[in-house]
Design an enzyme around this catalytic site. Structure first.
Site, mmCIF file in Angstrom:
data_model
loop_
_atom_site.group_PDB
_atom_site.id
_atom_site.type_symbol
_atom_site.label_atom_id
_atom_site.label_comp_id
_atom_site.label_asym_id
_atom_site.label_seq_id
_atom_site.Cartn_x
_atom_site.Cartn_y
_atom_site.Cartn_z
ATOM 1 N N GLN C 199 -29.758 -8.041 -45.098
ATOM 2 C CA GLN C 199 -29.774 -8.602 -43.746
ATOM 3 C C GLN C 199 -31.241 -8.854 -43.405
ATOM 4 O O GLN C 199 -31.953 -7.952 -42.973
ATOM 5 C CB GLN C 199 -29.117 -7.627 -42.767
ATOM 6 N N GLY C 240 -22.487 -7.484 -33.377
ATOM 7 C CA GLY C 240 -22.617 -7.767 -34.809
ATOM 8 C C GLY C 240 -23.737 -8.745 -35.134
ATOM 9 O O GLY C 240 -24.358 -9.322 -34.234
ATOM 10 N N HIS C 241 -23.957 -8.951 -36.422
ATOM 11 C CA HIS C 241 -25.062 -9.804 -36.863
ATOM 12 C C HIS C 241 -24.847 -11.267 -36.471
ATOM 13 O O HIS C 241 -23.742 -11.764 -36.496
ATOM 14 C CB HIS C 241 -25.333 -9.681 -38.362
ATOM 15 N N ASN C 242 -25.951 -11.897 -36.077
ATOM 16 C CA ASN C 242 -25.971 -13.319 -35.739
ATOM 17 C C ASN C 242 -25.191 -13.670 -34.480
ATOM 18 O O ASN C 242 -24.951 -14.850 -34.216
ATOM 19 C CB ASN C 242 -25.473 -14.178 -36.911
#
EC number: 2.3.1.191
Lengths: 353, 353, 353
Positions: C199, C240-242
């Site tokens: 990540q 969460g990511h993004n």
């Protein structure tokens, strides 16, 4: 995201893919397919819109043989583009190197066994009897309780707390704030008060386990809570005492697993799922996010109980109808009986119910 | 789990039970009923399969008079086997002794009042005006804000943070990473921006309260958030500002209680429950896991709203039907009217709706 | 809650309100409307019971012109009483003053850029390349990873961990135990094992963002996770990511937002909501607590999917009926066809289905 400069053929070689296009093309960054520009490498997964691939400005795309015709530029063709891209990222962004060494502020009891190839950052505390293997990195403020064992190559992020007598495998990653080995939740009632059940078991994490930030894995009552090799747990997940999770099972964020439940291997469990205690989930089960698993799932399959949201006035009308659902079934049954025997009287039908 | 060696008669005596069998039998371990072997002591609760008891290899079993005939080996007969087993465990596994003393790395402001019989581990910080009573154990990295009071015998695990002006009772247990007294979530809208509502109340925990790992108990807006004596809170639970929780109420993991709600005494609340703000839950209420409590529960009872998961294609067919549920009720009503007066025309029926 | 002593006219002046009653009345405390006594100032919001206002013992009430007639005592009349009360509280309870200064136990790498008007409490760790602006307060045990930037006036409570390369705006508040920038949850499957997707993105928080205790904001995969200006996140929330969250959106406790979802501006999202990944939520959307958002919400509106709990035996009868819901619709349809053409035979109807 900028990277150093890499020849495309070196990247293809690194992942064992077939290069198509300009072998000495220079890769200088990575980006998602829709944002990638000249110089960037990206990847394409089947299931994504083909037009996004066709119109991509990327310098190079990692893709499958099936998708190869949909992109005219530089490409690396591999059977598993997502895994290949993972390897490229590991290659382009190696984990920051952590020199072995123990920061002067670390507080360790005397009888701790620490491999010389260990790194411990500021304010780490390691209690009596703990064993820390080679290549372990304990980041700032990590707490390692008495007799805890940490396997080689494990990386523990800042502020993780591991209670006494837990065992962590090799190459694990535990993210910031996670708590391993807190007491399971057990009380016996006596005279209208609760007596705490001492939780004298521990926690065992296998090798290659990843635990997300602020997740909690409780210690067992009399035996251990066990997570198998390769288990991946997201953030804010709760795993109760004496739970067993089979190898290579993946659990997304905010899911909770109540005590003594056994989850099989290779399961995929979504976020905010609630799994009752004392049940069994078959190997390979897939559970959609926000589902409630109240009974054992003995047959592998895909399960869901998610209730999708609606516009609120419409939803309120629906939810209000739940109240009458049981009687609705009986009303329809009554209509069916009437319809089947139009001559009968209501009274007779009701007697027949 | 191995213990030291104990004569069975001593254990029977400790819990005030009736010994049956070999008084000088030597207990060397504890285990769950189904795993217990010679030398192990275990317990049997009504509701567990009788055959498990009948076939148990345990050295001794703690059981009720009703179950006594189902086991032929050594037994300790008591009215409440679970509570008795809890006491045995406390006896066999006493909490690691914590010698009083303040680690040299602890940072305390000068005007802190600390009883000499307190233990503080490495990297503890205690701010101005705090009062720490006898027998308190602050483990590694605990943060105690200004003017916090901690009652005698309370045990605070590593990395707990307690904001200023909170009061913790006696014999409490607060697990790693819990946050007591963070700001409640309150904002006033003005000119399309949010102004923070200062949260100037505090948190009061009664005596014998247990708070799970990484749980959050928010401070009140103008008055305190209050948890009564004997309240037990599991991991990752959220308690909003100005909530009151009555004595001896138990709340399982990942449940959330929104602001200003009052929960009665002796409630039992499952995991992942959501309780709306500004409502009241009657004393003795029992709420199943994953339920949504949107209105006050004024009558004690057992409540549930859990939607059990199904195989996904089957569930999707069910969930898709929710959309038409409201009209289905009307369609059935229409059929019923038609059925009741078969001669009438559709038009008339619709007028009558 | 006791305050210092303030003349009512000074408070009215401070919030620009119209004073009615005794200008030199002395305010010595604040309290909720129903508890306020002589000397206390409080506020009244439309929607609250009028009788509570009419019978209030408060020394002074902040209220709207519409409510002014319902209270005979001292009042400050303003258009937005809640915002005005927020300002009064900020005035009466200023944040404890934090003198600049770096505690001697702080561990900073040499190339950190720290403004002299910064305060760092005990056991803070700041890694290489970080930039800390004026007026920042890092409380006890905060971890700031390499190259993190923290904007002016930001207040970070004890035990917060911010991973490398994240950017925090100005005047943000991050509560204890929050984790900013842990790895998003991404794995590629290969040969029945999971390969971690590095990540390599970061996290960007805008200005005036507030993050609740023990919440987690994951770093992006290739680009950043972004929270806009004025976003307010409650405790134990997972982002969460993004994910992108638009400016001035508010999210209550224990809600989870899966990866790559874009939430608009000025949304209001309740507690324990689950939002699927890769979807879009329109600006200004309102989502009731415990709802599941499984698809994009492209039209601003109020959405709910909450299933209110019932008495458990009644609920079990309802939930059991879900299984037959799909066939019930077909049964009703069949009845409708029969009813429409009473002469037809069953066989014909089934062919017509």
């Amino acid at each position: 995201m900028k990277t150093g400069t890499h020849q495309l053929q070196d990247l293809a070689c690194h992942i064992g893919g077939e290069l198509r296009g300009q072998a000495d093309y220079l890769i200088t960054g990575v980006a998602p397919l829709e944002l990638a520009q000249s110089g960037d490498i990206t990847f394409y997964l089947s299931g994504t819109l083909r037009s996004t691939l066709q119109s991509s400005q990327a310098g190079a795309v990692i893709l499958s043989p099936q998708a190869a015709e949909d992109f005219v530029g530089n490409a690396i063709i591999v059977a598993n583009p997502y895994a290949a891209f993972a390897k490229i990222l590991h290659h382009l962004f190696p984990m920051p190197r952590h020199e072995p060494g123990v920061h002067h502020s670390v507080q360790m009891d005397r009888d701790v066994q620490v491999h010389p190839e260990t790194r411990m950052d500021a304010f780490v505390r390691v209690e009596s009897g703990a064993k820390i293997a080679a290549g372990v990195w304990l980041e700032t403020g990590v707490f390692i309780g008495a007799n805890v064992e940490i396997g080689a190559g494990t990386h523990i992020y800042p502020g993780v707390k591991i209670y006494r007598n837990c065992r962590i495998g090799e190459r694990c990653i535990i993210h910031a704030g996670a708590v391993i080995g807190a007491d399971g939740f057990g009380f016996a009632e006596e005279n209208k008060k609760y007596i705490k059940i001492p939780q004298v078991g521990g926690v065992q994490l296998g090798n290659d386990v990843e635990i997300g930030a602020n997740s909690c894995i409780d210690r067992g009552v009399l035996t251990d809570t066990v997570l198998g090799d390769g288990v991946k747990i997201d953030n804010l997940v709760q795993v109760g005492h004496n739970v067993h999770i089979g190898a290579h099972t993946v659990i997304a964020g905010q899911t909770g697993v109540a005590g003594s439940t056994h989850i099989g291997r290779y399961c995929r469990i979504g976020g905010q799922v609630g799994i009752a205690g004392h049940i069994e989930i078959a190997d390979g089960s897939v559970i959609a996010g926000q589902s409630a698993i109240t009974h054992s799932l003995r047959v592998p399959g895909v399960y869901s109980g998610v209730v999708p949201a609606h516009e609120i006035t419409r939803w309120r009308r629906i939810a209000a109808r739940f109240d009458g659902l049981d009687t609705l079934f009986r009303r329809v049954k009554l209509l069916e009986k009437k319809s089947a025997s139009p001559a009968s009287s209501d009274g007779e039908l009701l007697n027949g119910e």
